[in-house]
Design an enzyme around this catalytic site. Structure first.
Site, PDB file in Angstrom:
ATOM      1  N   ILE A  12       0.845  -1.202   0.000  1.00 38.99           N
ATOM      2  CA  ILE A  12       0.000   0.000   0.000  1.00 38.99           C
ATOM      3  C   ILE A  12       0.880   1.251   0.000  1.00 38.99           C
ATOM      4  O   ILE A  12       0.619   2.223  -0.724  1.00 38.99           O
ATOM      5  CB  ILE A  12      -0.943   0.011   1.229  1.00 38.99           C
ATOM      6  N   GLY A  36       8.670  -5.287   2.484  1.00 28.30           N
ATOM      7  CA  GLY A  36       8.678  -4.381   1.336  1.00 28.30           C
ATOM      8  C   GLY A  36       9.940  -4.574   0.506  1.00 28.30           C
ATOM      9  O   GLY A  36      10.833  -5.326   0.880  1.00 28.30           O
ATOM     10  N   LEU A  76       2.469   3.381   8.078  1.00 27.94           N
ATOM     11  CA  LEU A  76       2.022   2.098   7.511  1.00 27.94           C
ATOM     12  C   LEU A  76       2.951   0.942   7.871  1.00 27.94           C
ATOM     13  O   LEU A  76       2.605  -0.224   7.659  1.00 27.94           O
ATOM     14  CB  LEU A  76       1.916   2.199   5.974  1.00 27.94           C
ATOM     15  N   THR A  95       7.282  -4.776  16.566  1.00 27.11           N
ATOM     16  CA  THR A  95       7.169  -3.740  15.535  1.00 27.11           C
ATOM     17  C   THR A  95       5.875  -2.961  15.692  1.00 27.11           C
ATOM     18  O   THR A  95       5.859  -1.732  15.647  1.00 27.11           O
ATOM     19  CB  THR A  95       7.202  -4.386  14.127  1.00 27.11           C
ATOM     20  N   TYR A 149      -1.549 -10.006  16.131  1.00 25.30           N
ATOM     21  CA  TYR A 149      -1.626  -8.844  15.231  1.00 25.30           C
ATOM     22  C   TYR A 149      -2.805  -7.946  15.632  1.00 25.30           C
ATOM     23  O   TYR A 149      -2.663  -6.726  15.770  1.00 25.30           O
ATOM     24  CB  TYR A 149      -1.763  -9.353  13.803  1.00 25.30           C
ATOM     25  N   LYS A 153      -2.429  -4.171  17.086  1.00 24.95           N
ATOM     26  CA  LYS A 153      -3.054  -3.027  16.403  1.00 24.95           C
ATOM     27  C   LYS A 153      -4.095  -2.348  17.300  1.00 24.95           C
ATOM     28  O   LYS A 153      -4.280  -1.139  17.253  1.00 24.95           O
ATOM     29  CB  LYS A 153      -3.687  -3.475  15.084  1.00 24.95           C
TER      30      LYS A 153
HETATM   31  N1  LIG Z   1      -3.149  -5.023   2.904  1.00 25.76           N
HETATM   32  C1  LIG Z   1      -4.188  -5.140   3.707  1.00 25.76           C
HETATM   33  O1  LIG Z   1      -5.179  -5.776   3.363  1.00 25.76           O
HETATM   34  C2  LIG Z   1      -4.196  -4.460   5.054  1.00 25.76           C
HETATM   35  C3  LIG Z   1      -5.339  -4.666   5.853  1.00 25.76           C
HETATM   36  C4  LIG Z   1      -5.371  -4.063   7.091  1.00 25.76           C
HETATM   37  C5  LIG Z   1      -4.344  -3.246   7.508  1.00 25.76           C
HETATM   38  N2  LIG Z   1      -3.253  -3.062   6.718  1.00 25.76           N
HETATM   39  C6  LIG Z   1      -2.184  -2.202   7.222  1.00 25.76           C
HETATM   40  O2  LIG Z   1      -1.679  -1.387   6.179  1.00 25.76           O
HETATM   41  C7  LIG Z   1      -0.269  -1.178   6.383  1.00 25.76           C
HETATM   42  C8  LIG Z   1       0.496  -1.547   5.110  1.00 25.76           C
HETATM   43  O3  LIG Z   1       0.287  -2.928   4.849  1.00 25.76           O
HETATM   44  P1  LIG Z   1       0.675  -3.613   3.450  1.00 25.76           P
HETATM   45  O4  LIG Z   1      -0.442  -4.486   3.089  1.00 25.76           O
HETATM   46  O5  LIG Z   1       1.146  -2.595   2.499  1.00 25.76           O
HETATM   47  O6  LIG Z   1       1.858  -4.583   3.910  1.00 25.76           O
HETATM   48  P2  LIG Z   1       3.413  -4.615   3.501  1.00 25.76           P
HETATM   49  O7  LIG Z   1       4.014  -5.742   4.260  1.00 25.76           O
HETATM   50  O8  LIG Z   1       3.548  -4.622   2.044  1.00 25.76           O
HETATM   51  O9  LIG Z   1       3.932  -3.220   4.075  1.00 25.76           O
HETATM   52  C9  LIG Z   1       4.489  -3.060   5.360  1.00 25.76           C
HETATM   53  C10 LIG Z   1       5.806  -2.349   5.185  1.00 25.76           C
HETATM   54  O10 LIG Z   1       6.367  -2.083   6.482  1.00 25.76           O
HETATM   55  C11 LIG Z   1       7.760  -2.373   6.424  1.00 25.76           C
HETATM   56  N3  LIG Z   1       8.210  -2.653   7.790  1.00 25.76           N
HETATM   57  C12 LIG Z   1       7.932  -3.737   8.547  1.00 25.76           C
HETATM   58  N4  LIG Z   1       8.543  -3.641   9.740  1.00 25.76           N
HETATM   59  C13 LIG Z   1       9.211  -2.450   9.742  1.00 25.76           C
HETATM   60  C14 LIG Z   1      10.035  -1.785  10.673  1.00 25.76           C
HETATM   61  N5  LIG Z   1      10.299  -2.314  11.886  1.00 25.76           N
HETATM   62  N6  LIG Z   1      10.566  -0.583  10.330  1.00 25.76           N
HETATM   63  C15 LIG Z   1      10.317  -0.043   9.106  1.00 25.76           C
HETATM   64  N7  LIG Z   1       9.567  -0.643   8.178  1.00 25.76           N
HETATM   65  C16 LIG Z   1       9.009  -1.825   8.487  1.00 25.76           C
HETATM   66  C17 LIG Z   1       7.876  -3.564   5.487  1.00 25.76           C
HETATM   67  O11 LIG Z   1       9.162  -3.750   4.942  1.00 25.76           O
HETATM   68  C18 LIG Z   1       6.845  -3.189   4.422  1.00 25.76           C
HETATM   69  O12 LIG Z   1       7.422  -2.421   3.393  1.00 25.76           O
HETATM   70  C19 LIG Z   1       0.121  -1.996   7.607  1.00 25.76           C
HETATM   71  O13 LIG Z   1       0.151  -1.164   8.738  1.00 25.76           O
HETATM   72  C20 LIG Z   1      -1.010  -3.000   7.751  1.00 25.76           C
HETATM   73  O14 LIG Z   1      -1.201  -3.412   9.084  1.00 25.76           O
HETATM   74  C21 LIG Z   1      -3.146  -3.666   5.498  1.00 25.76           C
END
Ligand SMILES: NC(=O)c1ccc[n+]([C@@H]2O[C@H](COP(=O)([O-])OP(=O)(O)OC[C@H]3O[C@@H](n4cnc5c(N)ncnc54)[C@H](O)[C@@H]3O)[C@@H](O)[C@H]2O)c1
Length: 341
Positions: A12, A36, A76, A95, A149, A153
């Site tokens: 995202i 990521g 995020l 985290t 999780y 959250k």
């Molecule tokens: N995709 C979904 O359906 C969904 C649903 C509910 C909530 N979310 C929330 O949206 C946000 C983005 O999720 P996403 O789907 O893009 O997942 P994603 O795993 O692609 O993105 C998370 C990013 O955070 C980075 N990250 C993880 N730990 C870290 C740290 N300690 N320091 C710095 N960076 C760190 C990862 O490398 C990654 O790039 C998250 O907070 C997630 O909880 C996503």
């Protein structure tokens, strides 16, 4: 406007970064590249108003360095994905709790406006017809890592709300339901890229449980403008807003749609949850958002159809070089599966 996107190299986050740059922002990404990747940022890597800082939100000095001078922070970064959480519950707790508090503390100190990405997971097993922001949370045992999780959250949200009510931090919370689209990876248990990857390879589509469980998927292209709308709207401070898809679909029907849209000859296999995630896995039968608050405050109205979403994911996967991202490894593959058409 200077914006920071933590987790901006993720699924995202990388779409959000592109949109912020297109709107004229200076954008910094802080990401530890755990889930990521730099390739997600290929389109913006050389942009003059973009910089990537590889580091962790767990380091308060790093967080301070990137937040300073920013007007707004999209938080995020998180350990995301059922598979990842079950395999490494500590990463989720550390985290998602300690890292988020670091971000909150520094934003309070610098006066940056903050958007916290939370999740529909916090509603847990509540299967109400339409989950609204004040709906009860129904979580399983704390001893089941699957719920760590949702617990983390939930604590993030409580922290954010307390920073708002006690210190006046300008923070808004969004609860994302299943958000899907190009660049999402399947290997951490995300259902759409998993099933689309299987369909493209001609492998059986592995649907967990009975497949009758329903979800409301939304396109990342509908979600990203809403994230910016929320952070820019003072009326959202101290509040949580659901952001979910408009249409409820069973996972079995999703698999059928994926086979149809991709023209795949794959069959569908039902796989017990225990086989996929180990013993005692709990899931919810349905999860349906009430998006009224987001609609009224920021005009949120998701429009992308499931077919369009599937097409976008398929195109993205086909252009991916590293195909190990496509599909998660199951705990005990090929055990006790049922083949259906
Ligand atoms: N995709 C979904 O359906 C969904 C649903 C509910 C909530 N979310 C929330 O949206 C946000 C983005 O999720 P996403 O789907 O893009 O997942 P994603 O795993 O692609 O993105 C998370 C990013 O955070 C980075 N990250 C993880 N730990 C870290 C740290 N300690 N320091 C710095 N960076 C760190 C990862 O490398 C990654 O790039 C998250 O907070 C997630 O909880 C996503």
């Amino acid at each position: 406007m200077k914006s920071l996107v933590t987790g901006g190299a993720g699924f995202i986050g990388s779409h959000l970064v592109e949109e912020l740059l297109a709107r004229g922002d200076d954008v910094t990404v802080l990401d530890d590249l755990s889930t990521g990747s730099v390739s997600n940022l290929a389109a913006v890597r050389d942009h003059p108003r973009f910089q990537l800082v590889v580091g962790t939100i767990l380091d308060p000095t790093v967080v301070h360095g990137v937040v300073s001078g920013c007007d707004r922070v999209f938080h995020l970064a998180a350990a995301v994905g059922v598979k990842l959480i079950i395999d490494d519950p500590l990463a989720s707790l550390r985290t998602n709790i300690h890292g988020t508090e670091n971000v909150l503390m520094v934003c309070e100190e610098t006066g940056a406006t903050l958007l916290l990405a939370s999740t529909s997971e916090i509603y847990g097993k509540n299967e109400a017809d339409r989950l609204h922001e004040d709906s009860d949370r129904v979580l399983g045992s704390t001893l089941k890592s699957r719920w760590s999780y949702a617990s983390a959250k939930g604590i993030d949200e409580a922290f954010a709300h307390a920073y708002w009510s006690q210190f006046g931090l300008a923070v808004s919370i969004v609860r994302l339901f299943n958000t899907v689209g190009p660049r999402q990876k399947g290997r951490y248990g995300m259902v759409v890229p998993n099933l689309v990857g299987q369909a493209l390879r001609g492998d059986p589509l592995t649907v967990f449980g009975t497949g009758e469980q329903t979800r409301c998927f939304s396109s990342v292209h509908d979600i990203v403008p809403a994230l910016i709308g929320v952070i820019d709207n003072d009326a959202t401070r101290g509040q949580a807003l659901n952001l979910g898809g408009a249409h409820e679909i069973s996972i079995l029907d999703l698999a059928r749609a994926i086979i149809r849209v991709t023209g795949s000859s794959s069959e569908i296999q039902l796989v017990p949850y225990d086989t996929a995630y180990g013993d005692g896995y709990e899931d919810m039968r349905r999860r349906v958002p009430d998006n009224t608050r987001a609609h009224d405050l920021v005009g949120f109205a998701p429009r992308t159809s499931i077919d369009e979403i599937v097409r976008g994911v398929a195109e993205s996967l086909q252009s991916t070089v590293d195909r190990s991202d496509w599909t998660m490894q199951q705990a005990r593959p090929h055990a006790s599966t049922t083949v259906i058409v």
